[in-house]
Write an enzyme that holds these catalytic residues in place. Structure first.
Site, PDB file in Angstrom:
ATOM      1  CB  CYS A 149      -0.990  -0.031   1.163  1.00 27.72           C
ATOM      2  SG  CYS A 149      -2.354   1.148   0.981  1.00 27.72           S
ATOM      3  CD  GLU A 177      -2.370  -6.353   4.653  1.00 34.07           C
ATOM      4  OE1 GLU A 177      -2.616  -5.197   5.045  1.00 34.07           O
ATOM      5  OE2 GLU A 177      -1.728  -6.609   3.620  1.00 34.07           O
ATOM      6  CG  HIS A 215      -4.122  -3.366   2.365  1.00 31.35           C
ATOM      7  ND1 HIS A 215      -3.224  -3.038   3.362  1.00 31.35           N
ATOM      8  CD2 HIS A 215      -4.683  -2.213   1.968  1.00 31.35           C
ATOM      9  CE1 HIS A 215      -3.260  -1.728   3.565  1.00 31.35           C
ATOM     10  NE2 HIS A 215      -4.126  -1.205   2.725  1.00 31.35           N
TER      11      HIS A 215
END
Length: 204
Positions: free
Chosen positions: A79, A186, A184
């Protein structure tokens, strides 16, 4: 072991939890000297570009990140962390970045809603078809974004993924050992976990 940089501008626990879920060892650190001992480095980031670069500079992480990247240690920016890899950003002024990837960070323009938030698809750069970073990643896979600015690399060969949001923009980059993901991983379910797993494979 992967070092996750803590400079006060990242969602560190989510990244570490994602790595743990797929069996990759990591350590959150606020000490630049720990990067030397690590096998790979993750630079996360949320917030404003200028403030993030200020924190990296004040902690000494900026020079150490550059040093480790120049030693060909695998580095992943996530990011804002991806944006910091570039030379310059025009987010609320003009700010110098780490300069590891030629190019600049610019705002979305036109009729699109900002920030660009939510799930969107990635298009793969055929140049990286044989690169392990895209192992088991398919054209049109969805990933999760939250951002108002995006990267414009100087060199098209550094573009790993693109995404359409009013216009086509660069959503991931790779220049030798330096990788950046605007989304992102994750938070990007199966595709994100696979990308983190692929990065772990590069590190090992």
């Amino acid at each position: 072991m992967i070092a996750i940089i803590d400079y006060g501008a990242g969602n560190l626990k989510n990244v570490q939890h994602a790595l743990k879920t797929i069996g990759i060892s990591s350590r959150i650190t606020d000490q630049p000297s720990d990067l030397e001992k690590a096998d790979g480095v993750i630079l996360p980031g949320v917030g404003a570009y200028g403030e993030a670069m200020k924190r990296l500079s004040e902690t000494g992480f900026d020079l150490e990140i550059i040093r480790q990247a120049e030693k060909r240690k695998p580095l992943l920016g996530i990011c804002l962390g991806m944006q910091l890899l570039f030379e310059k950003s025009y987010e609320y002024g003009e700010h110098e970045g780490l300069g590891l990837i030629p190019g600049e960070i610019v705002p979305f323009e036109g009729a699109v809603k900002v920030p660009h938030m939510g799930w969107n698809q990635i298009e793969l750069n055929k140049r990286f078809d044989d690169d392990s970073i895209i192992n088991r990643i398919d054209e049109g896979d969805y990933v999760y974004f939250v951002h108002s600015f995006y990267a414009k690399p100087t060199n098209d060969q550094d573009i790993l993924f693109t995404t359409n949001y009013g216009e086509k923009f660069t959503s991931a980059v790779k220049r030798n050992n330096v990788i950046g993901m605007q989304f992102h991983p994750e938070k990007s379910a199966k595709t994100g976990m696979q990308l983190l797993r692929n990065f772990g494979g590069i590190v090992s």
